[in-house]
Write a protein that holds these residues in place. Sequence first.
Motif, short mmCIF file in Angstrom:
data_model
loop_
_atom_site.label_atom_id
_atom_site.label_comp_id
_atom_site.label_asym_id
_atom_site.label_seq_id
_atom_site.Cartn_x
_atom_site.Cartn_y
_atom_site.Cartn_z
N MET A 126 -2.75 9.36 8.47
CA MET A 126 -3.08 7.98 8.83
C MET A 126 -3.67 7.28 7.60
SD MET A 126 -2.20 7.64 12.00
CE MET A 126 -3.01 6.10 12.40
N PHE A 127 -3.07 6.15 7.24
CA PHE A 127 -3.55 5.39 6.08
C PHE A 127 -4.83 4.64 6.48
CE2 PHE A 127 -3.82 2.11 2.93
CZ PHE A 127 -3.29 2.67 1.78
N ARG A 128 -5.93 4.89 5.73
CA ARG A 128 -7.21 4.28 6.08
C ARG A 128 -7.60 3.16 5.11
NH1 ARG A 128 -10.56 9.75 8.00
NH2 ARG A 128 -9.53 9.89 10.05
N ARG A 129 -7.84 3.48 3.87
CA ARG A 129 -8.23 2.45 2.89
C ARG A 129 -7.82 2.92 1.51
NH1 ARG A 129 -14.82 3.06 2.22
NH2 ARG A 129 -14.90 5.35 2.37
N SER A 130 -7.89 1.99 0.55
CA SER A 130 -7.45 2.30 -0.81
C SER A 130 -8.28 1.50 -1.81
CB SER A 130 -5.96 1.98 -0.98
OG SER A 130 -5.73 0.59 -0.78
N LYS A 131 -8.26 1.98 -3.03
CA LYS A 131 -8.88 1.29 -4.15
C LYS A 131 -7.87 1.32 -5.28
CE LYS A 131 -13.04 1.18 -7.02
NZ LYS A 131 -14.33 1.87 -7.34
N LEU A 132 -7.18 0.20 -5.47
CA LEU A 132 -6.06 0.15 -6.41
C LEU A 132 -6.52 -0.41 -7.75
CD1 LEU A 132 -3.31 -1.25 -4.02
CD2 LEU A 132 -4.01 1.12 -4.40
N ALA A 133 -5.74 -0.09 -8.77
CA ALA A 133 -6.04 -0.55 -10.12
C ALA A 133 -5.57 -1.98 -10.30
CB ALA A 133 -5.37 0.36 -11.15
N SER A 134 -6.15 -2.66 -11.27
CA SER A 134 -5.73 -4.03 -11.59
C SER A 134 -4.37 -3.99 -12.30
CB SER A 134 -6.77 -4.71 -12.48
OG SER A 134 -6.93 -4.00 -13.70
N ASP B 221 0.82 -1.21 0.00
CA ASP B 221 0.00 0.00 0.00
C ASP B 221 0.85 1.26 0.00
OD1 ASP B 221 -2.33 -1.45 -0.04
OD2 ASP B 221 -2.54 -1.50 2.15
N LEU B 222 1.96 1.24 0.75
CA LEU B 222 2.83 2.41 0.79
C LEU B 222 3.62 2.56 -0.52
CD1 LEU B 222 4.19 2.50 4.44
CD2 LEU B 222 2.26 3.70 3.44
N SER C 196 5.22 3.83 10.66
CA SER C 196 4.71 2.46 10.71
C SER C 196 4.00 2.17 9.39
CB SER C 196 3.77 2.29 11.91
OG SER C 196 2.66 3.17 11.80
N ASP C 197 3.27 1.05 9.36
CA ASP C 197 2.59 0.67 8.13
C ASP C 197 1.44 1.59 7.76
OD1 ASP C 197 4.36 -1.34 8.21
OD2 ASP C 197 2.92 -2.94 8.63
N ASN C 198 0.91 2.33 8.73
CA ASN C 198 -0.27 3.16 8.45
C ASN C 198 -0.12 4.61 8.91
OD1 ASN C 198 -0.29 2.59 11.15
ND2 ASN C 198 -2.49 2.23 11.29
#
Length: 320
Positions: free
Chosen positions: A224-232, A154-155, A189-191
């Motif tokens: 703060m990282f919450r959510r994502s919508k990534l491309a295929s 995600d990062l 951290s991760d988020n």
Amino acid sequence: MSIQRVVKPSTRKGKRVLEAREPATLEGPKQTLLFYGRKSSDVIRHGLKDLYSLKKPDAKLLSRKNDITLFENANPIEELCRKHEASLFIAGSHSKKRPNNLIIGRMYNYNLLDMVELGLDSFKSLSEFVGPKITVGTKPCLIFNGPAWDQVEDLKHLKSIFVDLFHRENVENIRLQGLEHALCFTAISDNKILLRSYKVLLKKSGCKTPRVELKEMGPSVDLMFRRSKLASEDLMKQACKKPRILKVRKRKNVSRDGLGTLHGRIHVGKQNIPSLQTRKMKGLKKTAEEKRAEKKQSKRPLTVQNDTNKPVASKKRRVE
């Protein structure tokens, strides 16, 4: 199957507008659209204004609120980006479930490619920092601290979005005085990500290389990282495809080392070493006396010496 309508220009101005919208081999700075959601807070309003100040003049900030829920329906934002010809967008909203929410996304062919939702944990505006600010249109230096940028998927994607967001013109060389602005992204951290903005100051050091100092000028944001919508994978591969003109063709017998030095290999045939013309050095030239001695040697007549011990055959005249 829907057939796409081909728009033909009827005026010269319309032709220029359509040509400007066509895909370019070398793209310029990407336009960013900033807008508010259904509700917004003071933190979101100041945050969008500060991001707009860093991104100017390649950005547009809308003052009206928009009833858009990006993760539920992306059609309104696609129409909005098509209208303003923007390939990046930043949406700010505020709700009880997601307070001080910030969504950063990218478009491909005016269709949603990917987006990431971030929360503003703590925020300090540009106006709260005392000191000089950068000029409009300055190309920032992006610094990513922390191993998580290369380890967390995600990062990794968020890093690509940040690079697209703050990228400006492509430059091959940059002078030292051109480094005025530095944006530092630190992954704790991760988020959790810390965003800090610094003005680069060049001080006298008594030598040719100046002493570099960083002065924080804002904004200062904890994300703060919450959510994502990534491309295929297929869509991302299609979006990152380079034109054939920009692809570097491999040259035979030419290579570069790790420092960027160009090395070439030349294949030659068999050489006649004695007849090769080498570099004429001044120390190897003949003096005037040597040249006169060679000239006298060449003018001296040749003498033939006969061996007296051997009998000389007498030539007899033939009598007919």
